[in-house]
Write an enzyme that holds these catalytic residues in place. Structure first.
Site, PDB file in Angstrom:
ATOM      1  CG  HIS A  78      -2.164  -0.710   1.071  1.00  0.00           C
ATOM      2  ND1 HIS A  78      -2.088  -2.099   1.082  1.00  0.00           N
ATOM      3  CD2 HIS A  78      -3.440  -0.467   1.288  1.00  0.00           C
ATOM      4  CE1 HIS A  78      -3.297  -2.530   1.078  1.00  0.00           C
ATOM      5  NE2 HIS A  78      -4.246  -1.600   1.071  1.00  0.00           N
ATOM      6  CD  GLU A 114      -5.541   4.826   1.052  1.00  0.00           C
ATOM      7  OE1 GLU A 114      -6.677   4.840   1.125  1.00  0.00           O
ATOM      8  OE2 GLU A 114      -4.686   4.148   1.802  1.00  0.00           O
TER       9      GLU A 114
END
Length: 337
Positions: free
Chosen positions: A201, A204
Site C-alpha cells: 500500500h 494513498e
C-alpha cells in the site's frame, strides 16, 4: 440511462473475465453481520446499523476495522466470512482474487496465526469446492509495526509455508505512520528469498515518496492504490517503464476523501501514460463497492470502450498472483469476450 440498459451493461461487465488484486478480508463484513455478532458478544457499535459505514475519514475507517475484526472470534465465523467473500467474487464474475488480511486487526487470533490461516483457508477451500473463484492470501504488516515484528511475521510465514499464502503486504495509514520503507526493507528481502510475492500500500495517504520507497526499498511486484504517483512525472515514467501495476480502488478513494470526484481521479491519466492499472473494490462491504460497479464507474466517467475495458481486465489478471494455469484460463476467456 434506463434500467434495462444499465442491467445489460452490468451483465456484460459481470461476464468480463477478470481478477481482483486489491481486496481486504477485513472489509468484507456486511453491516447486518457485524450487528448480529456484536449483539452476541455484547459489544456496542459506534453508530446505528444503518449509519455504520459512514466514515469521517481513513483514521475512523481503520479504527472501525479493529472493532469488526474483533467480533470474528471463532473458527466458524472466519469460515463464514471467507466463504461469503468468495460468493461476492462470483456475483461479480471475478475469476480469481488476491485477498489481503492483516493479523493485527484480529485481536481474538493474536498469537494464533496458524489457526487463523487454517480457518480462513477452510472457508475458501469449501467455496472452491462449490465452484466459486479461487483465492490467494496476502498477509499484511501494519505500517506502525516494528522492524522486528515484521521479520517475526515473515519468519512465521516461511516456517508454515501455507499453500494459500502467496504474498507479503503492508498496509495502514501512511500519513500517520510516516516513512516506513526503510523499516520494512529487511522483512521484504526475507519474503523475497522465501518465494513470496510483494504487494505494498502506497500513494494513498502519502504522496509519491511512498511509491518510490515501495519499489526501491521493498521491491514491490505491485502497488496497492499508488494513485498519488500522478503528482511526480518521473515516478509515472518509472512505473510505465518497469510495468509495475497499480491496484486502484476508485470508490474507496472517493469515500475516504483522497479525491473529491471521479473527474479528478487520476486512474485514466495513469493508464494513458502507460502505467498498468486495474480496478478493485478495496473493502467492498464497508464502502458499498462492487467490482462490476467500479468498471461501470470508469466507463461512465472516462468513456472507456471495450478495448480499454479489456486491457484493464488483462492487467488485473497479469498483475495477480494466481498460478500460471489460472492466468492462462482467464486470459484465454478474455480474448474471446
Amino acid at each position: 440511462m434506463n434500467t434495462s440498459v444499465q442491467n445489460a451493461k452490468a451483465s456484460r461487465l459481470k461476464s468480463l473475465p477478470k481478477a481482483e488484486v486489491h481486496l481486504h478480508l477485513e472489509g468484507s463484513f456486511g453491516a447486518s453481520l457485524i450487528a448480529q455478532w456484536a449483539r452476541l458478544e455484547g459489544v456496542s457499535l459506534p453508530r446505528p446499523q444503518e449509519d455504520l459505514f459512514k466514515f469521517s475519514g481513513l483514521a475512523d475507517f481503520l479504527g472501525f476495522l479493529d472493532l469488526a475484526c474483533g467480533l470474528a472470534c471463532t473458527t466458524d465465523r472466519l469460515v463464514e466470512l471467507s466463504y461469503g467473500l468468495s460468493q461476492r467474487l462470483a456475483d461479480n464474475g471475478t475469476g480469481y482474487a488476491d485477498v489481503i488480511f492483516n493479523p493485527t486487526h484480529w485481536h481474538a487470533w493474536h498469537g494464533r496465526l496458524g489457526a487463523m490461516l487454517e480457518a480462513i483457508d477452510a472457508g475458501f477451500t469449501q467455496a472452491e469446492q462449490d465452484g466459486l473463484p479461487s483465492v490467494g492470501l496476502c498477509v499484511s504488516l501494519l505500517r506502525t509495526q516494528s522492524a522486528d515484528a515484521a521479520i517475526e511475521l515473515v519468519d512465521m510465514l516461511t516456517t508454515m509455508r501455507h499453500p494459500r499464502v502467496v504474498a507479503l503486504s503492508v498496509d495502514g495509514n501512511e500519513a500517520a505512520a510516516g516513512r516506513t520503507g526503510p523499516r520494512f526493507a529487511d522483512a521484504f528481502r526475507r519474503a523475497t528469498n522465501a518465494g513470496l510475492r510483494r504487494t505494498v500500500h502506497a500513494g494513498e495517504s502519502s504522496g509519491p515518496e511512498g511509491v518510490w520507497d515501495a519499489v526501491e526499498l521493498l521491491g514491490a511486484d505491485r502497488i496497492d492504490h499508488g494513485v498519488r504517483a500522478i503528482e511526480d512525472p518521473a515516478l509515472v515514467r518509472m512505473l510505465a517503464d518497469r510495468q509495475i501495476p497499480l491496484g486502484i480502488c476508485p470508490t474507496s478513494n472517493l469515500v475516504l476523501r483522497v479525491y473529491p470526484s471521479m473527474q479528478e481521479h487520476p486512474i485514466e491519466r495513469l493508464r494513458a501514460a502507460g502505467v498498468p492499472v486495474s480496478v478493485n473494490t478495496d473493502d467492498p462491504a464497508l464502502l458499498d463497492a462492487s467490482l462490476v460497479g467500479e468498471y461501470a464507474l470508469c466507463q461512465r466517467t472516462f468513456g472507456w470502450n471495450d478495448d480499454v475495458t479489456r486491457s484493464v481486465a488483462h492487467t488485473s489478471i497479469e498483475a495477480s498472483f494466481a498460478n500460471e494455469d489460472t492466468k492462462a484460463k482467464l486470459l484465454g476467456a478474455l480474448a474471446t469476450w
